[in-house]
Design a protein around this motif. Sequence first.
Motif, PDB file in Angstrom:
ATOM      1  N   HIS A 118       0.846  -1.189   0.000  1.00 15.08           N
ATOM      2  CA  HIS A 118       0.000   0.000   0.000  1.00 15.08           C
ATOM      3  C   HIS A 118       0.887   1.247   0.000  1.00 15.08           C
ATOM      4  CE1 HIS A 118      -4.017  -1.834   1.030  1.00 15.08           C
ATOM      5  NE2 HIS A 118      -3.201  -2.853   1.233  1.00 15.08           N
ATOM      6  N   GLU A 152      -9.046   4.333  -3.982  1.00  9.76           N
ATOM      7  CA  GLU A 152      -7.994   3.321  -4.066  1.00  9.76           C
ATOM      8  C   GLU A 152      -7.903   2.806  -5.493  1.00  9.76           C
ATOM      9  OE1 GLU A 152      -8.792   0.300  -1.201  1.00  9.76           O
ATOM     10  OE2 GLU A 152      -8.005   1.472   0.481  1.00  9.76           O
ATOM     11  N   VAL A 194      -1.707  -1.302  -3.958  1.00  9.85           N
ATOM     12  CA  VAL A 194      -2.888  -0.451  -3.796  1.00  9.85           C
ATOM     13  C   VAL A 194      -2.414   0.991  -3.581  1.00  9.85           C
ATOM     14  CG1 VAL A 194      -4.991  -0.030  -2.470  1.00  9.85           C
ATOM     15  CG2 VAL A 194      -4.153  -2.388  -2.789  1.00  9.85           C
ATOM     16  N   THR A 248      -3.524   4.744  -2.800  1.00 14.60           N
ATOM     17  CA  THR A 248      -4.601   5.548  -2.224  1.00 14.60           C
ATOM     18  C   THR A 248      -4.354   7.017  -2.552  1.00 14.60           C
ATOM     19  OG1 THR A 248      -4.886   3.967  -0.416  1.00 14.60           O
ATOM     20  CG2 THR A 248      -5.828   6.160  -0.106  1.00 14.60           C
TER      21      THR A 248
END
Length: 388
Positions: free
Chosen positions: A267, A316, A335, A337
């Motif tokens: 992430h 996202e 991912v 964001t």
Amino acid sequence: MSQDLYELLGVDRDADGDAIKRAYRKLARQLHPDVNPDPESQDRFKAVSHAYEVLSDPQKRAAYDRGGDPFGGFGGFGGAEGQGFSFTDIMDAFFGGAAAQQGRGPRPRQRRGQDALVRMDIDLAEAAFGTARELKVDTAVECTTCHGEGTAPGTHPVTCTTCHGQGEVAQVQRSLLGEIRTLRPCPACRGYGTLIEDPCRECSGDGRVRARRSLTVKIPAGVDNGTRVQLSGEGEVGPGGGPAGDLYVELHVEPHPRFTRHGADLHCTVTLPMTAAALGTTLTLPTLEADLDDAEDDVQRDFEVEIKPGTQSGTELVQRELGVPGLRGGRGDLVVTVDVETPTRLDDRQRELLRELAGLRKEESPTGDVRPEQKSVFSRFRDAFNQH
């Protein structure tokens, strides 16, 4: 209770010594005070033991068969000269013959060494894609002077004269049940059966010394924080030059400046100006492979992510198979964001342009869009049911 000794043991008068012994062992296991504390069973155990004492001895059995009393009365567990059934016979009843008379023997000087645990810090890219690292460890290694034997050069361990190499000494005590013979580790050789009269000066007779050495640790791809890598036979060498234990390397993954890991997924967060989020744009972001110095030329070091016009903060964007490889194959996702940044410092011109934009969108005096709380499917079903 019948006083016929054959009936007490439950054997025929022509039974041989083995049959008498088997019958006594069977009854002793049932009637021994440690197993059956009932007073009547204790009395019967004494009678059965007396019967076995007589019938297991050919001379006493012959005297009994002739009608005489071998002890001149019920003399318990021994005559005037201390003769009687051995405590070993009771031990035989529970543990089976020679096993009760045999000791453990001398214990070996060579024993397996202990396992060792060390910690290693690695970065996220090394954990994800695997690597080989050099590690220096301080462990016990075999003494090169005595080669693990513990004796000075040219000498060897000698047989202990106290236990004659058995590693154990017998201790005999008298009790109501007769002579109790127990085996204890020899105090002279501490149970080894041998003595080191001239110990090695390098290791003081232990057969091992501490030393620093270098190892190559191969870290597989996909390991996580706390994973332990086992190196068989690389731990502590055992006493007496015994086989080494295993070395466990516990991995600690250091925090990454851009990515955080959740299982096999990575992430990251990108901050966009309000105008870029409104108008849309294309960003070029680095992959985790960009941290690898020795990566191959065809490795993907970056990727493009499309920010569509009107992208909201918190959106996202999932990039397939750009995460962490799994230990059993496959690869997680990356991912991204989006964090939309609202400007806090505006000059006069910028403020004027924003007011003009607000006028065009008729947003000069927004009242706010207050929405009701989103109900679950179950709540909507319940409300519909209550209306009927």
